[in-house]
Design a protein around this motif. Sequence first.
Motif, PDB file in Angstrom:
ATOM      1  N   MET A   1      -2.862  65.051  45.969  1.00 32.01           N
ATOM      2  CA  MET A   1      -3.338  63.667  46.029  1.00 32.01           C
ATOM      3  C   MET A   1      -2.215  62.760  46.548  1.00 32.01           C
ATOM      4  O   MET A   1      -1.070  62.896  46.120  1.00 32.01           O
ATOM      5  CB  MET A   1      -3.757  63.233  44.617  1.00 32.01           C
ATOM      6  N   SER A   2      -2.546  61.881  47.444  1.00 36.85           N
ATOM      7  CA  SER A   2      -1.543  60.943  47.952  1.00 36.85           C
ATOM      8  C   SER A   2      -1.374  59.788  46.961  1.00 36.85           C
ATOM      9  O   SER A   2      -2.119  59.677  45.993  1.00 36.85           O
ATOM     10  CB  SER A   2      -1.976  60.371  49.301  1.00 36.85           C
ATOM     11  N   ARG A   3      -0.460  58.916  47.253  1.00 39.21           N
ATOM     12  CA  ARG A   3      -0.260  57.729  46.411  1.00 39.21           C
ATOM     13  C   ARG A   3      -1.359  56.707  46.655  1.00 39.21           C
ATOM     14  O   ARG A   3      -1.425  55.689  45.997  1.00 39.21           O
ATOM     15  CB  ARG A   3       1.082  57.078  46.753  1.00 39.21           C
ATOM     16  N   PHE A   4      -2.196  56.962  47.676  1.00 39.48           N
ATOM     17  CA  PHE A   4      -3.065  55.900  48.168  1.00 39.48           C
ATOM     18  C   PHE A   4      -4.522  56.000  47.718  1.00 39.48           C
ATOM     19  O   PHE A   4      -5.285  55.069  47.907  1.00 39.48           O
ATOM     20  CB  PHE A   4      -3.007  55.890  49.705  1.00 39.48           C
ATOM     21  N   LEU A   5      -4.890  57.141  47.157  1.00 41.28           N
ATOM     22  CA  LEU A   5      -6.298  57.297  46.753  1.00 41.28           C
ATOM     23  C   LEU A   5      -6.645  56.257  45.686  1.00 41.28           C
ATOM     24  O   LEU A   5      -5.903  56.070  44.715  1.00 41.28           O
ATOM     25  CB  LEU A   5      -6.552  58.719  46.205  1.00 41.28           C
ATOM     26  N   SER A   6      -7.772  55.594  45.881  1.00 40.10           N
ATOM     27  CA  SER A   6      -8.212  54.571  44.926  1.00 40.10           C
ATOM     28  C   SER A   6      -8.303  55.175  43.526  1.00 40.10           C
ATOM     29  O   SER A   6      -8.779  56.307  43.364  1.00 40.10           O
ATOM     30  CB  SER A   6      -9.587  54.045  45.351  1.00 40.10           C
ATOM     31  N   LYS A   7      -7.890  54.419  42.548  1.00 34.10           N
ATOM     32  CA  LYS A   7      -7.942  54.862  41.136  1.00 34.10           C
ATOM     33  C   LYS A   7      -9.373  55.271  40.759  1.00 34.10           C
ATOM     34  O   LYS A   7      -9.598  56.133  39.934  1.00 34.10           O
ATOM     35  CB  LYS A   7      -7.510  53.719  40.195  1.00 34.10           C
ATOM     36  N   ASN A   8     -10.352  54.616  41.432  1.00 34.29           N
ATOM     37  CA  ASN A   8     -11.761  54.901  41.123  1.00 34.29           C
ATOM     38  C   ASN A   8     -12.122  56.357  41.381  1.00 34.29           C
ATOM     39  O   ASN A   8     -13.089  56.867  40.831  1.00 34.29           O
ATOM     40  CB  ASN A   8     -12.678  54.043  42.000  1.00 34.29           C
ATOM     41  N   TYR A   9     -11.373  57.011  42.270  1.00 35.23           N
ATOM     42  CA  TYR A   9     -11.742  58.376  42.659  1.00 35.23           C
ATOM     43  C   TYR A   9     -10.773  59.432  42.140  1.00 35.23           C
ATOM     44  O   TYR A   9     -10.912  60.607  42.447  1.00 35.23           O
ATOM     45  CB  TYR A   9     -11.858  58.476  44.192  1.00 35.23           C
ATOM     46  N   GLU A  10      -9.787  59.012  41.342  1.00 36.31           N
ATOM     47  CA  GLU A  10      -8.785  59.968  40.866  1.00 36.31           C
ATOM     48  C   GLU A  10      -9.399  61.123  40.086  1.00 36.31           C
ATOM     49  O   GLU A  10      -9.004  62.265  40.200  1.00 36.31           O
ATOM     50  CB  GLU A  10      -7.781  59.252  39.962  1.00 36.31           C
TER      51      GLU A  10
END
Length: 354
Positions: A1-10
């Motif tokens: 996972m990158s640093r950029f993925l929205s928290k909504n999709y973690e």
Amino acid sequence: MSRFLSKNYEKLVPYVPGEQVNVKVIKLNTNESPFPPSPKVLEVLNSEVINKLNLYSDPELKELRSAIAEQFGVTPDMVFCGNGSDDVLAFAIMGFCGRGGSLACPEISYGFYPVYADIFGVDLEQIPLNDDFSVNVDDYIGKGKNIVIANPNAPTGLAFGVSEVEKIVASNPDNVVIIDEAYMAFCGMSCSELVKKYDNLLVVRTFSKSHSLAGLRVGFGIGSKELIADLNKLKFSFNPYNINTLSIKAASAAIADNEYYDDRISRIVATRERITAQLRELGFNCTDSKSNFIFASSDRINASELAAKLRERGILVRYFNKPKIDNYLRITVGADEDMDTLIKSINEILEEKK
Ligand code: PMP
């Protein structure tokens, strides 16, 4: 996972498709048809069509929606098409249940429903099946939530009748009922007629199984003009050209070739019945599947072990490591000779265990 993925999709847990392989195996793991598509499909994928690929595909999908409408005795404005029926299900769950809406579905069913519920922020209730894996229709009567049910269900293969679908639809007039008929062609009925009577029913079908076009990615939904207009509003807000020109041409030709497909479907059904009987003779417990797969379990060998041993012999079947079904295999009905090899291999594996 990158640093950029929205928290909504973690925390999103994606759907896991059946394996696709390049080596020669007997592939009974993703419910594909063993038959090639109708020859009419090949005829329409000609240089004239290919030479027009510089142009965008028709976002209104006029040709394809008309061809489907004709087959189902509805008008084209009652047909929505998607990039596979997964696309149709995604738009429907997003549009009718998304951002805090409700959805109820069977606890054991198509694995994509919970994934879509999660990604679109839907409050999902998963309703247990009966002990024999059948859907308890009464659980959905007057539910007061949106509903999605696969009929026949997957991976159980069990179906319930049109009159029961009607009871569910009629008793939930303020919610949308999605009946996923991905496997219905192998059952020989459909509740699509009900869309003329109820404005809250969406019947979803696919070209992937019965029409030997899983790789084409075309599915469709049939419903009231208003439901279909809603789905189109979402599609035009997301991906207006969701079906490419080649797929439009190929699917339009396929849906009109009843003679070819009726014959292939009845051959698959005959093989399903023959192989189910043979598995039962070997002591397997098989549901009364009305689809193009068999759902089977044996007391003589654990399902995961059998799947692994079949794999060693180049035969892929689907094993779900999930509560209640973790001793079952879902076996696609393939070509007769491949199914004979399957039975022979199972016999040998069971002999080795003695
Ligand atoms: N519904 C059910 C019940 C399925 O098993 C599948 C196949 N994975 C689909 C829908 C989606 O099929 P497709 O996107 O190929 O039309």
